[in-house]
Design a protein around this motif. Structure first.
Motif, PDB file in Angstrom:
ATOM      1  N   ILE A 148       3.728   3.884   2.979  1.00  0.00           N
ATOM      2  CA  ILE A 148       3.465   5.018   2.085  1.00  0.00           C
ATOM      3  C   ILE A 148       4.756   5.778   1.794  1.00  0.00           C
ATOM      4  O   ILE A 148       5.083   6.076   0.639  1.00  0.00           O
ATOM      5  CB  ILE A 148       2.422   5.970   2.704  1.00  0.00           C
ATOM      6  CG1 ILE A 148       1.071   5.250   2.867  1.00  0.00           C
ATOM      7  CG2 ILE A 148       2.255   7.223   1.849  1.00  0.00           C
ATOM      8  CD1 ILE A 148       0.060   6.029   3.695  1.00  0.00           C
TER       9      ILE A 148
ATOM     10  N   GLN B 137     -11.400   2.475   2.202  1.00  0.00           N
ATOM     11  CA  GLN B 137     -11.229   3.562   3.165  1.00  0.00           C
ATOM     12  C   GLN B 137      -9.788   4.070   3.155  1.00  0.00           C
ATOM     13  O   GLN B 137      -8.864   3.307   3.430  1.00  0.00           O
ATOM     14  CB  GLN B 137     -11.591   3.079   4.574  1.00  0.00           C
ATOM     15  CG  GLN B 137     -11.447   4.143   5.649  1.00  0.00           C
ATOM     16  CD  GLN B 137     -11.753   3.600   7.032  1.00  0.00           C
ATOM     17  OE1 GLN B 137     -12.203   2.474   7.177  1.00  0.00           O
ATOM     18  NE2 GLN B 137     -11.480   4.397   8.049  1.00  0.00           N
ATOM     19  N   PRO B 138      -9.577   5.349   2.854  1.00  0.00           N
ATOM     20  CA  PRO B 138      -8.209   5.890   2.909  1.00  0.00           C
ATOM     21  C   PRO B 138      -7.734   6.005   4.351  1.00  0.00           C
ATOM     22  O   PRO B 138      -8.518   6.328   5.254  1.00  0.00           O
ATOM     23  CB  PRO B 138      -8.343   7.265   2.243  1.00  0.00           C
ATOM     24  CG  PRO B 138      -9.782   7.631   2.401  1.00  0.00           C
ATOM     25  CD  PRO B 138     -10.545   6.341   2.373  1.00  0.00           C
ATOM     26  N   LEU B 139      -6.461   5.698   4.562  1.00  0.00           N
ATOM     27  CA  LEU B 139      -5.827   5.762   5.881  1.00  0.00           C
ATOM     28  C   LEU B 139      -6.696   5.112   6.957  1.00  0.00           C
ATOM     29  O   LEU B 139      -7.096   5.760   7.937  1.00  0.00           O
ATOM     30  CB  LEU B 139      -5.527   7.222   6.247  1.00  0.00           C
ATOM     31  CG  LEU B 139      -4.592   7.977   5.303  1.00  0.00           C
ATOM     32  CD1 LEU B 139      -4.445   9.421   5.748  1.00  0.00           C
ATOM     33  CD2 LEU B 139      -3.236   7.301   5.207  1.00  0.00           C
TER      34      LEU B 139
ATOM     35  N   VAL C 126       0.492   3.723  -3.075  1.00  0.00           N
ATOM     36  CA  VAL C 126      -0.965   3.802  -3.216  1.00  0.00           C
ATOM     37  C   VAL C 126      -1.644   2.731  -2.358  1.00  0.00           C
ATOM     38  O   VAL C 126      -2.650   3.000  -1.686  1.00  0.00           O
ATOM     39  CB  VAL C 126      -1.381   3.653  -4.697  1.00  0.00           C
ATOM     40  CG1 VAL C 126      -2.896   3.541  -4.822  1.00  0.00           C
ATOM     41  CG2 VAL C 126      -0.875   4.839  -5.507  1.00  0.00           C
TER      42      VAL C 126
ATOM     43  N   VAL D  96      -1.844   3.705   1.332  1.00  0.00           N
ATOM     44  CA  VAL D  96      -2.866   4.703   1.652  1.00  0.00           C
ATOM     45  C   VAL D  96      -4.182   4.031   2.036  1.00  0.00           C
ATOM     46  O   VAL D  96      -4.914   4.503   2.913  1.00  0.00           O
ATOM     47  CB  VAL D  96      -3.085   5.659   0.457  1.00  0.00           C
ATOM     48  CG1 VAL D  96      -4.305   6.557   0.684  1.00  0.00           C
ATOM     49  CG2 VAL D  96      -1.842   6.510   0.225  1.00  0.00           C
ATOM     50  N   PHE D  97      -4.487   2.898   1.424  1.00  0.00           N
ATOM     51  CA  PHE D  97      -5.779   2.251   1.639  1.00  0.00           C
ATOM     52  C   PHE D  97      -5.698   0.978   2.493  1.00  0.00           C
ATOM     53  O   PHE D  97      -6.683   0.251   2.615  1.00  0.00           O
ATOM     54  CB  PHE D  97      -6.417   1.920   0.292  1.00  0.00           C
ATOM     55  CG  PHE D  97      -6.751   3.147  -0.516  1.00  0.00           C
ATOM     56  CD1 PHE D  97      -7.907   3.858  -0.263  1.00  0.00           C
ATOM     57  CD2 PHE D  97      -5.895   3.595  -1.505  1.00  0.00           C
ATOM     58  CE1 PHE D  97      -8.217   4.999  -0.985  1.00  0.00           C
ATOM     59  CE2 PHE D  97      -6.179   4.734  -2.243  1.00  0.00           C
ATOM     60  CZ  PHE D  97      -7.356   5.433  -1.984  1.00  0.00           C
TER      61      PHE D  97
END
Length: 440
Positions: free
Chosen positions: A117, A239-241, A300, A303-304
């Motif tokens: 990130i 799912q983020p992070l 980006v 992040v996912f």
């Protein structure tokens, strides 16, 4: 598929071939990069200790496909200054595999993805200054770095072909068995036959066809387990992070250094695309836009749970081969990747691929990475100065990676950098190229 009628009419990125050609040409771009795109996620997942075929590994594969498509749309469609608005296909970068596999093995995926990130953000910011940094990365430096990446990864390919790698291995007694090698060599042989004895659409999908042949043989030999496919859902829950946000200075610095190299690669691919498709040099705006899209796609994706993205050189070759410069063709390819990324069963099928099948594919792919570096070095005059730079950079970069105990007393941040193979090779090559006088 190698020829498109009146291809010259499509030398403008903003034109679009008829729908009957646009969709197959877009699919051809996908086939040319599909196997290379998912492989880094499988390797990093293995280094992190994730079970082969597990739900976590399937998720990482899905994110590789999904965000390759998203990053491609950043390039082809663009938003403001972001995107070259050229037919540049994005995908998961092999350049980061060495660093990220090491970080994932020692500090976990949370640290690795956090570094992606932050590194992606720095990469994005390079878009504003990239044209002023190109002098630091002549073919001597860039070729050396790419060669080091390939040479570092080749042992991983051999381990996979023999039946295991990193923290995850198949049964110890079967490692290196004839069964494993017969599957891996089937992939290699079929890939080479298809590549050099067919043309167009089929030839560009040579690696994918080789993997399918190896997969079929592995299935016949009872090596394939489809259990994860049946358990996988039809829709991806993004799912983020997924592994949290864990900062490590050494990991961030290492990933950022590779990001700079990746940015230079993208500049080369951008220039090669305009040269092959339109017979002109890339503009500063296109180069800056390509770099912005590269960095944004990486950030980006991180992040996912996706790994860093970069432009794929094999897809530049398709532009040159077909003469179709239309960015909308590659936009279709990006949309296909997004659809694949949203269907977990596709990722589960890929994850069910036995290690020797993947090993056969990456023997070719990693060898080609090294060969690409050698190809860049052919542009370099092999005088004593340049040969010394090559010798010292490779010896130090690969040597420290092979014998990390040699720097066991170095603080964590520096040790991560010094044993990453790519970072020391790049730093030493840049420094020596700036310091050593040119030979008359």
């Amino acid at each position: 598929m190698t020829d498109v009628t009146n291809a010259g009419a499509y030398s403008d990125p903003n034109t679009t071939p008829p729908l009957g050609q646009t969709v197959p040409l877009g699919l051809q771009h996908v086939l040319a990069m599909f196997a290379s795109n998912v492989t880094p996620s499988i390797i990093v997942a293995g280094a992190a200790g994730l079970a082969f075929g597990s739900a976590e590994q399937v998720y990482l594969i899905q994110m590789a496909m999904l965000f390759a498509g998203v990053a491609t749309l950043f390039q082809t469609v663009g938003v403001g200054p972001v995107g070259a608005k050229l037919p540049i296909m994005q995908g998961t970068s092999f350049a980061f595999v060495g660093v990220l596999a090491g970080v994932a093995a020692t500090q976990g995926l949370g640290v690795a993805l956090t570094a992606c990130i932050i590194g992606g953000t720095v990469h994005f910011l390079l878009g504003g200054v990239i044209q002023h940094l190109r002098w630091l990365f002549p073919p001597l430096v860039t070729g050396l770095v790419i060669l080091a990446i390939g040479l570092y990864l080749i042992p991983v390919a051999i381990k996979y072909a023999a039946g295991g790698a990193a923290k995850f291995q198949m049964e110890a007694e079967s490692f290196g068995s004839l069964m494993h090698w017969s599957v891996a060599l089937t992939v290699v042989v079929v890939s080479l036959v298809v590549k050099f004895f067919t043309k167009g659409f089929v030839s560009n999908a040579a690696i994918l066809i080789g993997l399918l042949a190896g997969y079929a043989l592995a299935f016949v030999l009872g090596m394939v387990n489809f259990g994860a496919v049946g358990n996988a859902s039809w829709i991806t829950a993004i799912q983020p992070l997924p592994y949290g946000f864990e900062f490590s200075l050494g990991a961030v610095v290492a990933v950022t250094l590779v990001s700079i190299v990746s940015a230079i690669e993208t500049v080369g691919d951008c220039s090669a695309t305009t040269k092959a498709g339109a017979g002109r040099e890339a503009t500063d705006r296109e180069i800056a836009g390509a770099t912005y899209a590269d960095g944004l796609g990486t950030a980006v994706a991180g992040v996912f749970g996706g790994l860093p993205n970069t432009s794929f050189s094999q897809n530049v070759g398709i532009v040159g081969m077909t003469g179709v410069m239309s960015r909308h063709v590659v936009t279709v390819a990006g949309l296909i990747m997004i659809i694949c990324g949203l269907i977990p069963k596709i990722g589960a099928v890929i994850a069910s691929m036995p290690l020797p099948v993947l090993g056969g594919g990456v023997i070719v792919m990693f060898g080609m990475v090294a060969a690409a570096g050698l190809n860049m070095l052919t542009e370099v005059t092999m005088n004593r100065r340049n040969m010394i730079i090559i010798a010292v950079s490779l010896a130090a970069g690969l040597g420290l990676n092979l014998v990390p105990e040699a720097v066991q007393y170095v603080p964590g941040v520096l040790k991560t950098l010094m044993t990453s193979a790519v970072a020391p090779t790049a730093v030493i090559a840049i420094a020596l190229n700036l310091i050593l006088p040119e030979e008359v």
